[in-house]
Design a protein around this motif. Sequence first.
Motif, PDB file in Angstrom:
ATOM      1  N   GLU A  19       6.108  -2.019  -0.812  1.00 44.47           N
ATOM      2  CA  GLU A  19       5.301  -1.106   0.002  1.00 44.47           C
ATOM      3  C   GLU A  19       5.873  -0.914   1.395  1.00 44.47           C
ATOM      4  OE1 GLU A  19       1.563  -2.407   2.025  1.00 44.47           O
ATOM      5  OE2 GLU A  19       1.657  -4.025   0.555  1.00 44.47           O
ATOM      6  N   ARG A 120     -11.259  -8.010  11.242  1.00 42.45           N
ATOM      7  CA  ARG A 120     -11.567  -6.950  10.291  1.00 42.45           C
ATOM      8  C   ARG A 120     -12.804  -6.213  10.772  1.00 42.45           C
ATOM      9  NH1 ARG A 120      -9.430  -6.979   5.242  1.00 42.45           N
ATOM     10  NH2 ARG A 120     -10.322  -4.883   5.287  1.00 42.45           N
ATOM     11  N   ASP A 143      -9.310  -2.266  10.784  1.00 45.23           N
ATOM     12  CA  ASP A 143      -8.644  -3.542  11.066  1.00 45.23           C
ATOM     13  C   ASP A 143      -7.993  -3.474  12.438  1.00 45.23           C
ATOM     14  OD1 ASP A 143      -7.747  -6.116  10.658  1.00 45.23           O
ATOM     15  OD2 ASP A 143      -6.656  -5.666   8.797  1.00 45.23           O
ATOM     16  N   GLU A 165      -6.749   2.260   7.241  1.00 44.24           N
ATOM     17  CA  GLU A 165      -6.617   1.974   5.813  1.00 44.24           C
ATOM     18  C   GLU A 165      -7.885   1.258   5.316  1.00 44.24           C
ATOM     19  OE1 GLU A 165      -3.886   2.330   3.312  1.00 44.24           O
ATOM     20  OE2 GLU A 165      -3.840   4.001   4.726  1.00 44.24           O
ATOM     21  N   ASP A 167      -8.464  -0.949   3.135  1.00 40.65           N
ATOM     22  CA  ASP A 167      -8.315  -2.390   2.967  1.00 40.65           C
ATOM     23  C   ASP A 167      -7.705  -3.067   4.191  1.00 40.65           C
ATOM     24  OD1 ASP A 167      -9.351  -2.273   0.387  1.00 40.65           O
ATOM     25  OD2 ASP A 167      -7.384  -1.818  -0.479  1.00 40.65           O
ATOM     26  N   PHE A 169      -4.965  -4.003   7.242  1.00 40.60           N
ATOM     27  CA  PHE A 169      -3.556  -4.391   7.205  1.00 40.60           C
ATOM     28  C   PHE A 169      -3.344  -5.401   6.079  1.00 40.60           C
ATOM     29  CE2 PHE A 169      -3.729  -3.412  11.893  1.00 40.60           C
ATOM     30  CZ  PHE A 169      -2.826  -2.356  11.860  1.00 40.60           C
ATOM     31  N   SER A 170      -2.319  -5.172   5.293  1.00 40.64           N
ATOM     32  CA  SER A 170      -1.938  -6.171   4.292  1.00 40.64           C
ATOM     33  C   SER A 170      -1.100  -7.247   4.969  1.00 40.64           C
ATOM     34  CB  SER A 170      -1.121  -5.516   3.176  1.00 40.64           C
ATOM     35  OG  SER A 170       0.146  -5.092   3.683  1.00 40.64           O
ATOM     36  N   ILE A 171      -0.892  -8.357   4.274  1.00 40.55           N
ATOM     37  CA  ILE A 171      -0.085  -9.423   4.838  1.00 40.55           C
ATOM     38  C   ILE A 171       1.347  -8.948   5.073  1.00 40.55           C
ATOM     39  CG2 ILE A 171       0.741 -10.504   2.700  1.00 40.55           C
ATOM     40  CD1 ILE A 171      -0.676 -12.366   5.747  1.00 40.55           C
ATOM     41  N   GLU A 172       1.782  -7.984   4.242  1.00 43.91           N
ATOM     42  CA  GLU A 172       3.140  -7.466   4.395  1.00 43.91           C
ATOM     43  C   GLU A 172       3.278  -6.574   5.627  1.00 43.91           C
ATOM     44  OE1 GLU A 172       2.251  -8.974   0.644  1.00 43.91           O
ATOM     45  OE2 GLU A 172       1.364  -7.148   1.486  1.00 43.91           O
ATOM     46  N   THR A 173       2.263  -5.742   5.880  1.00 40.34           N
ATOM     47  CA  THR A 173       2.337  -4.905   7.083  1.00 40.34           C
ATOM     48  C   THR A 173       2.190  -5.751   8.336  1.00 40.34           C
ATOM     49  OG1 THR A 173      -0.018  -4.369   6.878  1.00 40.34           O
ATOM     50  CG2 THR A 173       1.551  -2.814   5.936  1.00 40.34           C
TER      51      THR A 173
END
Length: 401
Positions: A19, A120, A143, A165, A167, A169-173
């Motif tokens: 991603e 969050r 977030d 977004e 959901d 921020f993802s851990i990757e972002t």
Amino acid sequence: TTISPAGRTDFSAAVRPAEIDHVAIDALIAWMIDGARPSADAQTIIDGICWRLVAAGVPIGRFALVVNTLHPNISGRRFTWTPEQGVAVRDGPIGLFGREEYTRNPLPMVTSEQVTIRRRLTDPKALSEFIILGELRDEGFTDYIAMPLIFTTGETHAATFSTREPDGFSIETLAAIELIRRPLARLAEIYLLRANAGSILSAYVGRNSGDQILQGRMHRGDGEEIDAAILFTDLIGFTEMSNQRSGWEIVSLLNDAFDIVVPPVEEHGGEILKFLGDGFFAIFPYNGGISRAEAVKAASQTIMEGERRLAESPLAEKVAFRSALHAGRFHYGNIGGGNRLDFTAIGRPINYAARLLDAASALDLRHVASADIAALLCVTAKLAAEVGFKGFDGRQKVFAY
């Protein structure tokens, strides 16, 4: 919800899935380390960083860089980026750090403890903790993360990232954001060093003088011959006033008075070169497309505007300024000895303007001008006297207005 010391934040340890465009992130980091060239200003650099992050798959809906500044009237500066509006700059007034809008937000904790804070915005409990979280939630953000930017000196400033977004921020972002934190801190430090240097020089030697010093005119004799209208002012009755009041009272009175009469100088294209105790010395250059007549008119309009504002202020019955106007060509540059220099103006027209102010005091006149420029003022001037000036031959005409 996380609060973690910046030094131990390790989002980058996460798995790096598809991603995020890691090639683009690596290219962004390399560009930042290389000084974000050839970007010319902070706004352009911030815009470039944010759009590159978005293109790499980091869903930023809002970014803010917040730095403390060394400036006589500004305590801090915030750069805010959104994809819709680009970069906006807002200056925080003196005293901001004691206000609720600052103290009830994450930045004091981020900068004092050097911690990263994530919240969050879909969590109702988080919204009551900091003012800004409810405001961001109302704008559709989901977030929020605030990160310390630690300079090489240990001084700490902050950057924040928000997303819409669903959901968050993802851990990757988050890992991608963490990767750019240190190069962002270096760029912010370079920007702030330059901005603070410019602010300090402008505050103490004047805007144009500060620019010339920053361009390298640091040696004795560096300078140029310029043409300008010359304005000298002083406070009427200052000696008697200062003999009857404490130093703090006099300083406070002078600051209040200068707050009224100095802004018109800058508004009409002039520059304060020096504060001379109870007055100041300013110039209105007319090389570079501005005529001598326009510069003289602007200088006299400055005096008239200062008089009007002073008359409308609480100081109207307490202080009054005297002024003298002249114009001519003089040397504008460095003089001094050893390691101590002064960027100032030297020459016959400067001396003449100073003598003209002395004559105004001796003749009990408020505002005077030389015979050379009396016809160019924004108001009518009349011949008031002919007197001798120390260091000048013959009797000199003094015009009052």
